[in-house]
Motif scaffolding. Sequence first.
Motif: not given
Length: 622
Positions: A390-410
């Motif tokens: 559960t922890v690994s899952k949510h950390v992985a999702i949060m990490g990818e969301l943060a990366r996309l927010v930055e990459v896409c200038s969201l």
Amino acid sequence: MSSDQLDGITSIRTYVDRLVTGDGRCNGMKVLLLDGATTQILSCVSTQSEILSREVYLVSRLDDPRCNPNLKEHLSNSSNSDFNNENGGDSRNNNSNSSVGGGIHSLALQQEAHVGHMKAVAFLRPTENNIGLLVRELSIRPRFAEYHIYFSGILPPNLFQLLSENDPQERVKQVQEFYADYLPINPDLLSLNCRNTLKMTSALYARNLMGLQSMLLANRRQPGMIRYQKSSRVAKQLAQEISENIRADDIFHFRRGTGGSNNNNNNNNNLLLLIVDRMDDPVTPLLSQWTYQAMVHELLGLNNNRVILRGVPNVSKDLEEVVLSSAPGHDTFFQTHRNSNFGELGEAIQKLLQDYQARSQQHQVSNLKSIEDMQSFMEKYPELRSESHTVSKHVAIMGELARLVEVCSLMDVSAFEQDLACADDQGGHLKELMAKLDSSSIKIPDKLRLGMLYALRYETAMHNAIPAVKEAMRRGGVPPSNIALIDAVLKYGGAKVRGPGLYGTNQSSLSKMTKSFMTSVQGVSNVYSQHSPLLMDTIESAVKGKLRGEDYPMVSKLGTGIGTDNLPIPQEILIFMVGGMTYEEATKVSEFNDANAGRVRVILGGSTVHNSTSFLEELKLI
């Protein structure tokens, strides 16, 4: 939670509890037969381990030749996509091969072996295809000793007769209707997972009608009032047919209103069924999202509670496909934080990680000093292993969301989206839009959405500059086929076809000033969540008894009309959105329910749950 409270997940789980025992008439080891749609429905509320613990030896697909030997020869030269389309609604999201997260999908393709002595419990949609499959199996080569058949909706009499006439060995022991014909995503969010409904065909309309009937029947509700969005032909047709079906079919004739059985108050006809159409608010599906469930769906895709992380940087193989479920007992963290905003979510995941690290340190091998310590470790190990995933899952999702927010200038894109949706400043908006369309840091899909949001707001302005915006989009790299979506969205939900209210056109000056003031005093932290969907204005009007009859007529025994004066205030509202809803609307409904607990409860249902990608794909078909 009251046992009588409207709750889509609880209603389906109740059916599943009865289903796996054959409603008390099929004890012992059994095989569970599903189709594409019912596989998805069960996976929303039950895990693989839960099903197997109920004396289910095997879960299999009736409509898949890899599972059903009676189909292998019949379908050897053809695709079974027709079965999937009729039973599942959207074959693109039918992850029946998934084995991640303990869902039903992982069982749905297992091969049968030595099961001829077993009983079968079949849970299927009441479609011609499924009846045909059952008839073929029963009349040619029954695989099981008994068949206990449950349909997820109302079974037409002609199909029942066909089934009864083609059981020469009398293997069928019971046939029942269990009205579980929708996906219970959240307790107050129900979806039919039925795509391409912006342009409704007759087949899709029939699916929506059956699904809406199931939502009422599963929750044991007969509406005291049925109202519909006047600007939508489909909403009016649905409202009329639902009303006619309720009057004609005794199955709907349990007590109207709250669904309880002990209150005989004559004023209990207080469930409002309100049928609306996506066309009245084409803005909400185009906006970036900042709450957990909505962000995941917008940026990663959330289909049948599953998130695909395959290809995401630094994600391990066991996290390539994960489950985010709101069902009780599945993922407490997600249940608690699915409506948390991005900032709150980051803090919550950090605390989740810290708590897990502290717990795991207590159970390190170096700390095991005695037999008792070892026994305690072994007892806690399954829980720790589950918690680790559960922890690994949510950390992985949060990490990818943060990366996309930055990459896409969201952050930058979303702030402008919110301003386009909430403020009226044509000159300022046009200037900023042109700058963003020329910017290389703004992604092509975001340029498209910004252009569409501008066109929707300023469509009726004397000098709307929409041709210039299209030309700037072309220069900015937006393909011509995507630029054409501006005309498509105006045709679908432009000022000429939608009802009033999208940009506050039916609000008083005082209410507009109040909303503007509240936005300003809440400050910068609210800049990404200024927008409130039109649906929430509709709900607020309904619970105050101020829903305008001119815009939302009522269906009565005499037909349709606008006689809505002196109607009782509803204590429950089931809203069905033709064409699909969004997770932003679901979040707002959930927050409304929390704020009004004990006074009024709203359930949001609809054709599907859109993100901007699915909404744009369907607009291309108009």
